[in-house]
Design an enzyme around this catalytic site. Structure first.
Site, PDB file in Angstrom:
ATOM      1  N   SER A   1       0.847  -1.198   0.000  1.00 43.37           N
ATOM      2  CA  SER A   1       0.000   0.000   0.000  1.00 43.37           C
ATOM      3  C   SER A   1       0.876   1.239   0.000  1.00 43.37           C
ATOM      4  O   SER A   1       2.036   1.185   0.412  1.00 43.37           O
ATOM      5  CB  SER A   1      -0.904   0.025   1.233  1.00 43.37           C
ATOM      6  OG  SER A   1      -0.183   0.483   2.371  1.00 43.37           O
ATOM      7  N   ASP A   2       0.320   2.360  -0.428  1.00 43.10           N
ATOM      8  CA  ASP A   2       1.007   3.626  -0.205  1.00 43.10           C
ATOM      9  C   ASP A   2       0.816   3.998   1.271  1.00 43.10           C
ATOM     10  O   ASP A   2       0.034   3.375   1.996  1.00 43.10           O
ATOM     11  CB  ASP A   2       0.471   4.709  -1.134  1.00 43.10           C
ATOM     12  CG  ASP A   2       1.515   5.777  -1.444  1.00 43.10           C
ATOM     13  OD1 ASP A   2       2.430   5.977  -0.615  1.00 43.10           O
ATOM     14  OD2 ASP A   2       1.411   6.422  -2.498  1.00 43.10           O
ATOM     15  N   TRP A   3       1.528   5.035   1.714  1.00 47.96           N
ATOM     16  CA  TRP A   3       1.552   5.429   3.125  1.00 47.96           C
ATOM     17  C   TRP A   3       0.124   5.645   3.653  1.00 47.96           C
ATOM     18  O   TRP A   3      -0.576   6.550   3.208  1.00 47.96           O
ATOM     19  CB  TRP A   3       2.373   6.696   3.284  1.00 47.96           C
ATOM     20  CG  TRP A   3       2.505   7.215   4.691  1.00 47.96           C
ATOM     21  CD1 TRP A   3       1.498   7.571   5.539  1.00 47.96           C
ATOM     22  CD2 TRP A   3       3.716   7.448   5.413  1.00 47.96           C
ATOM     23  NE1 TRP A   3       1.998   8.007   6.737  1.00 47.96           N
ATOM     24  CE2 TRP A   3       3.356   7.945   6.693  1.00 47.96           C
ATOM     25  CE3 TRP A   3       5.068   7.292   5.116  1.00 47.96           C
ATOM     26  CZ2 TRP A   3       4.309   8.289   7.659  1.00 47.96           C
ATOM     27  CZ3 TRP A   3       6.008   7.640   6.074  1.00 47.96           C
ATOM     28  CH2 TRP A   3       5.622   8.126   7.328  1.00 47.96           C
TER      29      TRP A   3
END
Length: 719
Positions: free
Chosen positions: A266-268
Site C-alpha cells: 500500500s502507499d503510506w
C-alpha cells in the site's frame, strides 16, 4: 530460489509472526536507528508494540550503510527466526547524485540515459543499505495542476511504457541475487493516480474501463513485463472503490490478467484511509478489504497487526491468504540474498567511493543536457561570452534545482547556474542580482536588478517555481509564474535588451504574461546536481539543445487538461467552418507548445516520406521511411517521431498516437534516412467489449519533429 526453505519457514511461524511480516514501519521504530527506537508524537499513536516491531517485515526510509547495518543487526538478534528486514526508500531520480526530475527525463527521449540514471541511483542506494526503491512512477498525466506530474514521464502511454521499462532495467539489472549494486523496483501507483479530478492529489478518479486500459494501464504492464518486483497501490478510487481495497483491480487485473506474482504494497496509510473514503466503518473492515484484495504490505498504519488475527479466528479471512503474502515477501528477501547476507551491499567504505563519484556526476550532467528543452529562440541564443551578461533572478545562484523526491540530495552540492556560467565568462562580463525571491520581493532588490540589467548587453533571467511548489501534495490551481517574477521580467524587457528566460519548474506552466516578453526560453525543469554546468554549456552553445516535450504546455490554464492524443468531435474546428464548432471564443484550441516539441540551434528538414506499400496485412508490416537533413551550421540530435491515426474505428480513436521514435545525430549538411517498421499489432486498441484488436480500413501516418508539425501518408489495413 530456495522455495522449500521459505515454505518451511512459513510453517514454523505463528499467525502473529506472519501478520507482522505484512507491516512496514518507519526507521525511528527500530532500536538500531539513530534515535534508538524511541517513538514520540504521531508515530506513537500507531499502536504497535515491541513484539510487532521485532517480527515486522520491512523498514521505510532507512539509509546510510552504518545505520542500516545497525538496525538489521539489532533486529536479527531479537527475531527468533532470523528473518532479515527489507529496507525500502523513495529513490526516485537519484540517491545522492540527483538527476533531472522524471518529467524532464521524459523530455530526453533517451532510453539509455534514463536506464543509466536508474542504475546510478541503484548503485548509490544499495551501497547505502537500501534494498527496494519506490520507483518508477509511471502514472500517465494530463493535468499540470497535479503536483506529481514532475514524477511522471508525461502524457503518452507508449513513451511512458518505454521509460518504465528503462527505469526497471536500470534499477534491477539482470540478476538481483548476484548483483548487489542493484535494488528491487516498485512500480507505482496502481492505478490511474495521474487522473485525479481537478489535478488535486489523492482525489477521485472516474473513467471508463476502456479508457483505463487504453491510456493508463500500459505503462504498469510494461514495467511488470520487464520484471519489476513490486507494485504500490494508489490513493485514489477506481470504479468507486479505493485502489487499496479494490479486489477487481488488484486480483483480477493485476494478478490474473497481468500475471503479477510479486509483492503488492500500500502507499503510506492507504489501508486505513479507506475509512474516510467511506467504504469501511473501521480499521478491522479496512484490514479485511485490503488483504482480500491482495495487498501484502501495509505501510505505516496498523490495521493488519491489530485485526487480521481476529479476522482469521472469525473465519472472515483465510490464513492461506496471509501465508501467500508472507511467502511473496520472504521470496523477495531470498531473491535479494538477504538470508545469506542480511547487509547485502551496505558498505561504509564503498559509500565514500561510490556516492557522488565523478562518473555519476557525468551521467547526471549528460541527462540534464538531454532533458532541457529550448522552447523559444529569436536569435538570443547561444550566448557570446565576450559580451556583458546580466544573470538575474531567484534561481541565479540558487542550489534549489533538484526538485521534489531528491531525499538525500544537497543544495550545497548542486552546481548553480551562476557557478556553471562563471566557468565560461570573466568576472567583469558576468553581473548578477537576485531581483526578487520566488513569491516576494522589495524595491531595493528590483532596483539592483535594473541597475545590473542596464550595464549588460543581454539579460539571462533565471525564474520559476521553487522545488516545494511541485511534488506530492503540491498541487496548484494557478500554474502561472508568481506575480513578482512576472514584474521582474517586465522590468528587464523595458530595458530594451534581449532577455533569455531559463525556467526552473516541476510542471508545464501557464506562460501567459511572460512568453511574449522573452526572446528565448530554455526549459530547464529541475535539472539536478549538475544542472548549472549542463545549462551553461547549452546557453553558450557548447552543446546543442535536443530535448522534446513529453507533456504539452497549455496556451492558458483554461484549456487544462490538454494533451495531443485527444479525440475528435462531431463538430471539429476547421478552416471552413468557424461557428457552432468545438472551440474557445478567446483562445486557440491548441496548446502553446505541443507534445514532442523542442527547438535546436540548427535546423532540420524532413522530406521524401514514403510507405513501402499502400496496403498492410496481418502478416506483412509496412516500412515507413523519411529523410532528415541538418540544414544548419551546427551538429545536433533530432528526435524523429511517428504517429498514426485510425480514421474509422468501432469507437472514436485519437487524432494522433505515438507509435515509434528514433533519436538521430546529424552533422551540418548531413542527411539520414530514418526507417520505422509498423505492424498490425501496433494498430490494435480496446473495443467497446474491451477486446483488443485492430480494424480493417484507412489509416494515416504522420512523421515529424513533434506532434503538430508533421508530414503524412495513408495506407489501408486489410484482414
Amino acid at each position: 530460489m530456495n522455495n522449500n526453505r521459505i515454505a518451511s519457514l512459513v510453517e514454523k511461524m505463528t499467525l502473529h509472526e506472519k501478520i507482522a511480516q505484512l507491516i512496514q514501519l518507519a526507521t525511528p521504530f527500530y532500536k538500531g536507528a539513530t534515535n534508538g527506537g524511541q517513538i514520540t508524537g504521531p508515530m506513537a499513536e500507531l499502536g504497535v508494540n515491541d513484539e510487532d516491531i521485532v517480527n515486522s517485515g520491512s523498514v521505510l526510509g532507512a539509509s546510510g550503510a552504518k545505520e542500516v547495518k545497525s538496525i538489521q543487526e539489532m533486529h536479527l538478534k531479537e527475531n527468533r527466526h532470523g528473518i532479515p528486514l527489507l529496507m525500502m526508500a523513495d529513490i526516485v531520480h537519484g540517491y545522492k547524485t540527483i538527476f533531472p526530475v522524471p518529467l524532464a527525463i521524459g523530455c530526453s527521449w533517451d532510453l539509455e540515459a534514463a536506464e543509466k540514471s536508474a542504475e546510478v541511483a541503484a548503485r548509490e542506494a544499495s551501497v547505502s543499505g537500501v534494498h527496494v526503491t519506490f520507483a518508477p512512477m509511471v502514472d500517465l498525466v494530463r493535468d499540470p495542476r497535479w503536483g506529481r506530474v514532475m514524477e511522471s514521464t508525461g502524457e503518452d502511454p507508449y513513451l511512458n511504457s518505454e521509460f518504465a521499462r528503462a527505469f526497471v532495467r536500470g534499477f534491477q539489472g539482470d540478476n538481483l541475487t548476484e548483483d548487489k549494486d542493484r535494488v528491487a523496483a516498485c512500480v507505482k501507483h496502481f492505478a490511474a493516480y495521474g487522473a485525479a479530478e481537478a489535478g488535486r492529489d489523492y482525489n477521485t478518479v472516474d473513467m471508463s474501463e476502456r479508457q483505463l486500459r487504453e491510456s493508463y494501464l500500459p505503462a504498469y504492464k510494461a514495467a511488470l513485463d520487464e520484471g519489476c518486483e513490486m507494485v504500490m497501490t494508489s490513493f485514489n478510487s477506481i470504479e468507486g472503490i479505493p485502489a487499496t481495497g479494490n479486489k477487481w483491480l488488484m486480483r483480477d487485473i493485476l494478478r490474473e490478467e497481468m500475471g503479477f506474482n510479486g509483492v503488492l504494497i500500500s502507499d503510506w496509510g492507504a489501508v486505513k484511509e479507506q475509512i474516510p473514503h467511506g467504504v469501511v466503518r473501521n480499521e478491522k473492515e479496512a484490514a479485511e478489504k485490503s488483504i482480500q484484495a491482495g495487498v501484502d504490505i501495509e505501510m505505516m498504519t496498523a490495521c493488519y497487526i491489530k485485526n487480521l488475527e481476529t479476522l482469521v479466528k472469525e473465519g472472515k479471512v483465510e490464513e492461506q491468504i496471509i501465508d501467500e503474502g508472507v511467502y511473496r515477501i520472504l521470496e523477495l528477501k531470498e531473491k535479494l540474498g538477504l538470508f545469506e547476507n542480511p547487509h547485502r551491499g551496505a558498505d561504509e567504505e564503498r559509500e565514500k567511493e561510490v556516492i557522488l563519484s565523478e562518473s555519476h556526476r557525468k551521467a547526471a550532467y549528460d541527462l540534464a543536457v538531454k532533458s532541457t528543452v529550448l522552447l523559444k529562440n529569436e536569435g538570443a541564443l547561444p550566448l557570446n561570452n565576450q559580451k556583458k551578461i546580466a544573470l538575474i533572478g531567484p534561481f541565479a545562484k540558487s542550489g534549489d534545482i533538484l526538485g521534489a523526491w531528491s531525499w538525500m540530495g544537497s543544495h550545497e552540492e548542486a552546481v548553480s547556474l551562476y557557478e556553471g556560467m562563471h566557468k565560461k565568462v570573466s568576472a567583469e562580463n558576468l553581473l548578477t542580482a537576485k531581483g526578487c525571491d520566488i513569491e516576494t520581493g522589495s524595491e531595493e532588490m528590483m532596483n539592483e536588478a535594473i541597475a545590473i540589467g542596464k550595464e549588460a548587453d543581454i539579460i539571462v533571467l533565471a525564474i520559476g517555481e521553487e522545488s516545494g511548489m511541485s511534488g506530492e501534495a503540491r498541487c496548484r490551481a494557478d500554474i502561472r509564474l508568481p506575480e513578482i517574477q512576472l514584474e521582474l521580467l517586465s522590468k528587464m524587457k523595458q530595458l530594451g535588451k534581449q532577455v533569455v528566460v531559463v525556467l526552473f519548474n516541476g510542471r508545464p506552466l501557464d506562460l501567459t504574461g511572460m512568453e511574449g516578453q522573452a526572446d528565448a526560453i530554455l526549459e530547464a525543469w529541475f535539472p539536478g546536481t549538475e544542472g548549472g554546468n549542463a545549462l551553461a554549456d547549452l546557453l553558450f552553445g557548447d552543446v546543442n539543445p535536443s530535448g522534446k516535450l513529453s507533456m504539452s504546455f497549455p496556451y492558458t490554464l483554461g484549456q487544462v487538461p490538454i494533451y495531443y492524443n485527444n479525440y475528435n468531435t462531431g463538430r471539429p474546428k476547421n478552416a471552413a467552418v468557424d461557428e457552432y464548432v468545438s472551440k474557445y471564443l478567446d483562445i486557440p484550441n491548441e496548446p502553446l507548445y505541443p507534445f514532442g516539441y523542442g527547438l535546436s540551434y540548427t535546423n532540420y528538414k524532413y522530406s521524401d516520406l514514403s510507405v513501402s506499400s499502400s496496403v498492410m496485412t496481418l502478416d506483412q508490416p509496412l516500412i515507413v521511411t523519411v529523410n532528415v537533413t541538418n540544414t544548419g551550421e551546427l551538429a545536433g540530435d533530432e528526435v524523429v517521431q511517428l504517429y498514426v491515426r485510425d480514421m474509422v474505428g468501432e469507437v472514436i480513436r485519437p487524432l494522433k498516437e505515438l507509435k515509434a521514435f528514433e533519436k538521430v545525430t546529424l552533422t551540418p549538411g548531413e542527411t539520414k534516412t530514418i526507417e520505422f517498421t509498423l505492424s498490425e499489432e501496433q494498430l490494435r486498441y480496446h473495443h467497446r467489449d474491451l477486446s483488443y484488436t485492430s480494424d480493417a480500413g484507412e489509416f494515416t501516418i504522420f512523421v515529424g519533429p513533434n506532434s503538430r508539425d508533421v508530414s503524412s501518408a495513408t495506407f489501408e489495413l486489410t484482414k
